[in-house]
Scaffold this active site. Structure first.
Site, mmCIF file in Angstrom:
data_model
loop_
_atom_site.group_PDB
_atom_site.id
_atom_site.type_symbol
_atom_site.label_atom_id
_atom_site.label_comp_id
_atom_site.label_asym_id
_atom_site.label_seq_id
_atom_site.Cartn_x
_atom_site.Cartn_y
_atom_site.Cartn_z
ATOM 1 C CE1 TYR A 30 30.501 42.439 27.284
ATOM 2 C CE2 TYR A 30 32.762 42.112 27.980
ATOM 3 C CZ TYR A 30 31.763 42.938 27.499
ATOM 4 O OH TYR A 30 32.028 44.266 27.239
ATOM 5 C CG ASP B 61 38.294 22.550 35.425
ATOM 6 O OD1 ASP B 61 38.158 23.541 34.664
ATOM 7 O OD2 ASP B 61 39.389 21.959 35.593
ATOM 8 C CB SER C 216 28.081 32.021 36.687
ATOM 9 O OG SER C 216 29.489 31.997 36.603
ATOM 10 C CE LYS D 276 40.899 37.357 25.622
ATOM 11 N NZ LYS D 276 39.751 36.476 25.908
ATOM 12 C CD GLU E 92 30.741 31.471 39.743
ATOM 13 O OE1 GLU E 92 31.154 31.918 40.835
ATOM 14 O OE2 GLU E 92 31.058 31.975 38.643
ATOM 15 C CE1 TYR F 22 42.730 42.059 28.354
ATOM 16 C CE2 TYR F 22 43.089 41.552 26.040
ATOM 17 C CZ TYR F 22 42.431 41.317 27.223
ATOM 18 O OH TYR F 22 41.493 40.316 27.290
HETATM 19 P P1 NAD Z 1 34.087 36.881 34.265
HETATM 20 O O1 NAD Z 1 35.177 36.703 35.253
HETATM 21 O O2 NAD Z 1 32.958 37.776 34.618
HETATM 22 O O3 NAD Z 1 33.435 35.452 33.862
HETATM 23 C C1 NAD Z 1 34.163 34.286 33.773
HETATM 24 C C2 NAD Z 1 33.244 33.076 33.694
HETATM 25 O O4 NAD Z 1 34.065 31.914 33.523
HETATM 26 C C3 NAD Z 1 32.396 32.821 34.948
HETATM 27 O O5 NAD Z 1 31.132 32.330 34.558
HETATM 28 C C4 NAD Z 1 33.168 31.694 35.667
HETATM 29 O O6 NAD Z 1 32.376 30.866 36.504
HETATM 30 C C5 NAD Z 1 33.663 30.930 34.465
HETATM 31 N N1 NAD Z 1 34.833 30.085 34.736
HETATM 32 C C6 NAD Z 1 36.091 30.461 35.074
HETATM 33 N N2 NAD Z 1 36.884 29.363 35.200
HETATM 34 C C7 NAD Z 1 36.105 28.288 34.932
HETATM 35 C C8 NAD Z 1 36.334 26.897 34.864
HETATM 36 N N3 NAD Z 1 37.532 26.373 35.098
HETATM 37 N N4 NAD Z 1 35.293 26.088 34.577
HETATM 38 C C9 NAD Z 1 34.048 26.595 34.332
HETATM 39 N N5 NAD Z 1 33.780 27.902 34.344
HETATM 40 C C10 NAD Z 1 34.792 28.743 34.641
HETATM 41 O O7 NAD Z 1 34.812 37.339 32.917
HETATM 42 P P2 NAD Z 1 34.400 38.256 31.686
HETATM 43 O O8 NAD Z 1 35.078 39.576 31.840
HETATM 44 O O9 NAD Z 1 32.943 38.182 31.395
HETATM 45 O O10 NAD Z 1 35.212 37.509 30.540
HETATM 46 C C11 NAD Z 1 34.633 36.566 29.657
HETATM 47 C C12 NAD Z 1 35.356 36.654 28.330
HETATM 48 O O11 NAD Z 1 35.160 37.968 27.771
HETATM 49 C C13 NAD Z 1 36.887 36.466 28.467
HETATM 50 O O12 NAD Z 1 37.350 35.762 27.351
HETATM 51 C C14 NAD Z 1 37.394 37.900 28.419
HETATM 52 O O13 NAD Z 1 38.715 38.005 27.985
HETATM 53 C C15 NAD Z 1 36.411 38.508 27.421
HETATM 54 N N6 NAD Z 1 36.344 39.983 27.440
HETATM 55 C C16 NAD Z 1 36.236 40.677 28.613
HETATM 56 C C17 NAD Z 1 36.238 42.074 28.569
HETATM 57 C C18 NAD Z 1 36.136 42.884 29.823
HETATM 58 O O14 NAD Z 1 36.438 44.085 29.804
HETATM 59 N N7 NAD Z 1 35.695 42.318 30.925
HETATM 60 C C19 NAD Z 1 36.297 42.752 27.337
HETATM 61 C C20 NAD Z 1 36.360 42.014 26.160
HETATM 62 C C21 NAD Z 1 36.388 40.622 26.218
#
Ligand code: NAD
Length: 392
Positions: free
Chosen positions: A53, A111, A50, A244, A75, A235
């Site tokens: 990434y 969840d 949602s 990670k 959400e 990190y």
């Molecule tokens: P985000 O917070 O934008 O998205 C998180 C998603 O997880 C959302 O869709 C949320 O609804 C869902 N979510 C969270 N808890 C949940 C649950 N219990 N049940 C169902 N859905 C759930 O995060 P993001 O930054 O897009 O991160 C996504 C991945 O990318 C992570 O593994 C993060 O470490 C990795 N990442 C992020 C970055 C960055 O800079 N943001 C860089 C590299 C990798």
């Protein structure tokens, strides 16, 4: 209601439905401006679909490769008095645009760590798609309830081994200052691995496989951030970095374990970007403001959708993808190369409260942060009365 941003610390507690929809639309338009994938995913499950990434992955699969997508997210629904979360509105917008494009979509809100949601997802795949050929695991969560024991684990963002004193930036106070972070104890490290490591990804794949819904040649990827020297203490070499590392372990186990369906399992490393998850990590807002400045000057800056576009077209759907020494796919090279890092380190050493607005991309950081919640987007009338209730 007229909706203005309500910022509390590193989070915005409301969201704008029209702005979120515009944000989703812009990502779809980006994908549609690129060549359509000849070989790409067709039946996709995105866990964490949602925002950030995961949302970009869903948009890329649907609009770049005509894939049918099932998404899982967590959400909050809007009420008459309170807006829904950004991810709620993003999903509603994704549904609308997918429907207009005649693309199948279904989203399960609950969840993802629970076995109930896994079972519901599997039933939906069986009923509507038969099988999936790509599973994207993009969860970012502070907590996870163990589906077997019921124990709730919490993740922490702390260094390991010793205290770490560093500069940081408080986004809501617009303040650069020093912080000292105490090291995590063993229990905190273990709990962070339980939440953000590979265990739940493996559990998803195990249950999807047992139900026979992984197509032959299916791919799965989880996302990581590796970074470099400046971010390692909080990190890469910190609690979240341990989690990670556990993804790398899980990917290797998945590659060995599902040869009958020729499963390809990847950890994909993406660049640092403003998302709800990264804004919560100490140091990252300062690092991101500086790296934005450097990469925009270099002409190499990308957002989530550009990163995921490259992941799909240059790594996941090519004959032989290039891997690093740990079998990871790397889309973060434009950030982590030595020349770019040297520039960001030079800025890091100079940055103070006084020169922050000149040295860093302060405006870019704030604008991206507000955009996450649907604010500050051109063409959206923020003085207009909008209905917060948007249904899926
Ligand atoms: P985000 O917070 O934008 O998205 C998180 C998603 O997880 C959302 O869709 C949320 O609804 C869902 N979510 C969270 N808890 C949940 C649950 N219990 N049940 C169902 N859905 C759930 O995060 P993001 O930054 O897009 O991160 C996504 C991945 O990318 C992570 O593994 C993060 O470490 C990795 N990442 C992020 C970055 C960055 O800079 N943001 C860089 C590299 C990798």
């Amino acid at each position: 209601m007229v909706i203005k941003p309500k910022i509390r610390g590193f989070i915005c507690t409301n969201a704008h439905p029209v702005g979120c929809a515009a944000n989703v639309r812009q990502q779809i338009d980006y994908v549609k401006s690129t060549p359509h994938m000849n070989i790409g995913p067709k039946r996709v499950l995105v866990i964490g679909c949602s925002t950030g990434y995961g949302l970009a992955s869903r948009i890329m699969a649907a609009f770049g490769s005509d894939a049918k997508t099932i998404g899982v997210c967590f959400e909050k629904e809007p009420t008459e008095r309170k807006t829904g979360t950004a991810g709620w509105y993003n999903t509603a917008a994704f549904h609308k645009y997918a429907q207009e494009a005649n693309l199948y979509y279904h989203t399960i809100n609950g969840d993802a760590f629970s076995d109930e949601i896994k079972a519901e997802t599997i039933e939906r795949i069986k009923a509507d798609l038969g099988q999936v050929d790509l599973v994207v695991y993009s969860l970012a969560s502070p907590k996870r309830k163990d589906p077997v024991t019921g124990e709730v684990y919490s993740s922490t963002l702390k260094p390991i081994g010793k205290q770490y004193t560093t500069k940081t930036y408080d986004t809501d106070k617009d303040l650069v200052h020093e912080i000292t972070l105490d090291p995590a104890n063993d229990d905190e490290i273990e709990q962070t691995i339980k939440v953000m490591g590979g265990e739940d990804w493996e559990r998803w794949i195990e249950q999807l496989h047992a139900a026979g819904v992984l197509a032959d040649g299916c791919q799965t990827t989880a996302y990581t951030y590796i970074g470099k020297k400046l971010t390692w203490p909080i990190y890469g070499h910190a609690t979240i970095g341990k989690a990670k590392e556990d993804l790398d372990r899980a990917a290797a186990t998945l590659r060995r374990g599902y040869k009958d369906v020729h499963l390809k399992a990847w950890v994909s490393s993406l660049k640092a970007l403003v998302t709800q998850a990264s804004s919560a990590i100490p140091v990252m807002p300062l690092y991101i403001s500086l790296i934005y400045k450097v990469m925009k000057e270099e002409g190499t800056h990308e957002g989530c959708i550009e990163q995921i576009y490259r992941l799909f077209t240059q790594d996941l759907y090519v004959e032989v993808p290039e891997m690093d020494d740990h079998n990871r796919l790397r889309v973060d090279g434009l950030e982590t190369n030595d020349k770019t890092q040297a520039k960001v380190e030079a800025l890091w050493n100079q940055v103070t409260q006084e020169n922050f607005h000149q040295l860093a991309d302060y405006k870019g950081y704030h604008s991206d942060f507000l955009r996450l919640f649907g604010f500050g987007i051109d063409g959206v009338d923020y003085d207009a009365d909008v209905d917060p209730i948007v249904n899926w």
